[in-house]
Design a protein around this motif. Structure first.
Motif, PDB file in Angstrom:
ATOM      1  N   ALA A 123       2.225  -8.925 -10.111  1.00  0.00           N
ATOM      2  CA  ALA A 123       2.598  -8.509  -8.755  1.00  0.00           C
ATOM      3  C   ALA A 123       3.589  -9.499  -8.150  1.00  0.00           C
ATOM      4  N   SER A 124       4.525  -8.963  -7.407  1.00  0.00           N
ATOM      5  CA  SER A 124       5.472  -9.832  -6.692  1.00  0.00           C
ATOM      6  C   SER A 124       4.752 -10.435  -5.485  1.00  0.00           C
ATOM      7  N   SER A 125       5.345 -11.465  -4.949  1.00  0.00           N
ATOM      8  CA  SER A 125       4.768 -12.079  -3.741  1.00  0.00           C
ATOM      9  C   SER A 125       4.688 -11.055  -2.617  1.00  0.00           C
ATOM     10  N   ARG A 126       5.718 -10.215  -2.481  1.00  0.00           N
ATOM     11  CA  ARG A 126       5.734  -9.189  -1.438  1.00  0.00           C
ATOM     12  C   ARG A 126       4.573  -8.224  -1.625  1.00  0.00           C
ATOM     13  N   GLN A 127       4.312  -7.811  -2.864  1.00  0.00           N
ATOM     14  CA  GLN A 127       3.211  -6.882  -3.130  1.00  0.00           C
ATOM     15  C   GLN A 127       1.869  -7.521  -2.788  1.00  0.00           C
ATOM     16  N   MET A 128       1.720  -8.800  -3.118  1.00  0.00           N
ATOM     17  CA  MET A 128       0.454  -9.474  -2.804  1.00  0.00           C
ATOM     18  C   MET A 128       0.277  -9.623  -1.298  1.00  0.00           C
TER      19      MET A 128
ATOM     20  N   ASP B 264       1.601  -7.718   1.015  1.00  0.00           N
ATOM     21  CA  ASP B 264       1.342  -6.381   1.556  1.00  0.00           C
ATOM     22  C   ASP B 264      -0.125  -6.003   1.373  1.00  0.00           C
ATOM     23  N   GLU B 265      -0.690  -6.340   0.233  1.00  0.00           N
ATOM     24  CA  GLU B 265      -2.106  -6.020  -0.019  1.00  0.00           C
ATOM     25  C   GLU B 265      -3.016  -6.845   0.872  1.00  0.00           C
TER      26      GLU B 265
ATOM     27  N   ARG C 150      -2.813  -5.307   4.225  1.00  0.00           N
ATOM     28  CA  ARG C 150      -3.570  -4.054   4.260  1.00  0.00           C
ATOM     29  C   ARG C 150      -5.064  -4.335   4.406  1.00  0.00           C
TER      30      ARG C 150
END
Length: 110
Positions: free
Chosen positions: A81-86, A88-89, A92
Motif C-alpha cells: 500500500a502507498s502512504s496515501r492509501q494507508m 486514507d484507510e 476512514r
C-alpha cells in the motif's frame, strides 16, 4: 477434477457452443478434451465466458492450489500500500466512530 466433468458442470452447452462462447477454436477444445486436459488458458477463457472466477476454476481443474489464490497477507498488503492509501484507510477508520480502538479489526466491530 476430470476436465470433461468440469466442463459438463460448467455448462449444458455443447462442446462446440462452449468453445465458440469462450472464443476458442472448437477443434482445439475437442482435441484437449480427447486428451483429458484442457489448457489453463482455455479454462480461464471458459470460466470467464460463463461468469465464473477463473482462479476458482483453475483450482477445480488442478492447475492451482487454493492457497495460491487466497490473497495476500495483511503484512504484505501493508507493504504494497502507498502512504496515501494507508492514510486514507486510517482516516476512514477514525471517521467511522471506532478510532478509539485501532487494534480492533473492522470485521470484529459491531
Amino acid at each position: 477434477m476430470d476436465h470433461k466433468q468440469w466442463l459438463a458442470e460448467l455448462t449444458t452447452d455443447t462442446t462446440n457452443g462452449a468453445a465458440e462462447k469462450a472464443g476458442i477454436t472448437p477443434a482445439t477444445l475437442f482435441r484437449q478434451l480427447s486428451r483429458g486436459r484442457i489448457s489453463a488458458e482455455n479454462v480461464i477463457a471458459l470460466s470467464r465466458a460463463y461468469g465464473k472466477k477463473a482462479g476458482d476454476e483453475l483450482v477445480h481443474t488442478g492447475f492451482l492450489e487454493r492457497s495460491d489464490i487466497e490473497g495476500v497477507g495483511i503484512e504484505s498488503a501493508l507493504r504494497l500500500a502507498s502512504s496515501r492509501q494507508m492514510l486514507d484507510e486510517i482516516d476512514r477508520r477514525m471517521g467511522d466512530g471506532h478510532g478509539d480502538d485501532l487494534n480492533t479489526k473492522p470485521s470484529e466491530r459491531n
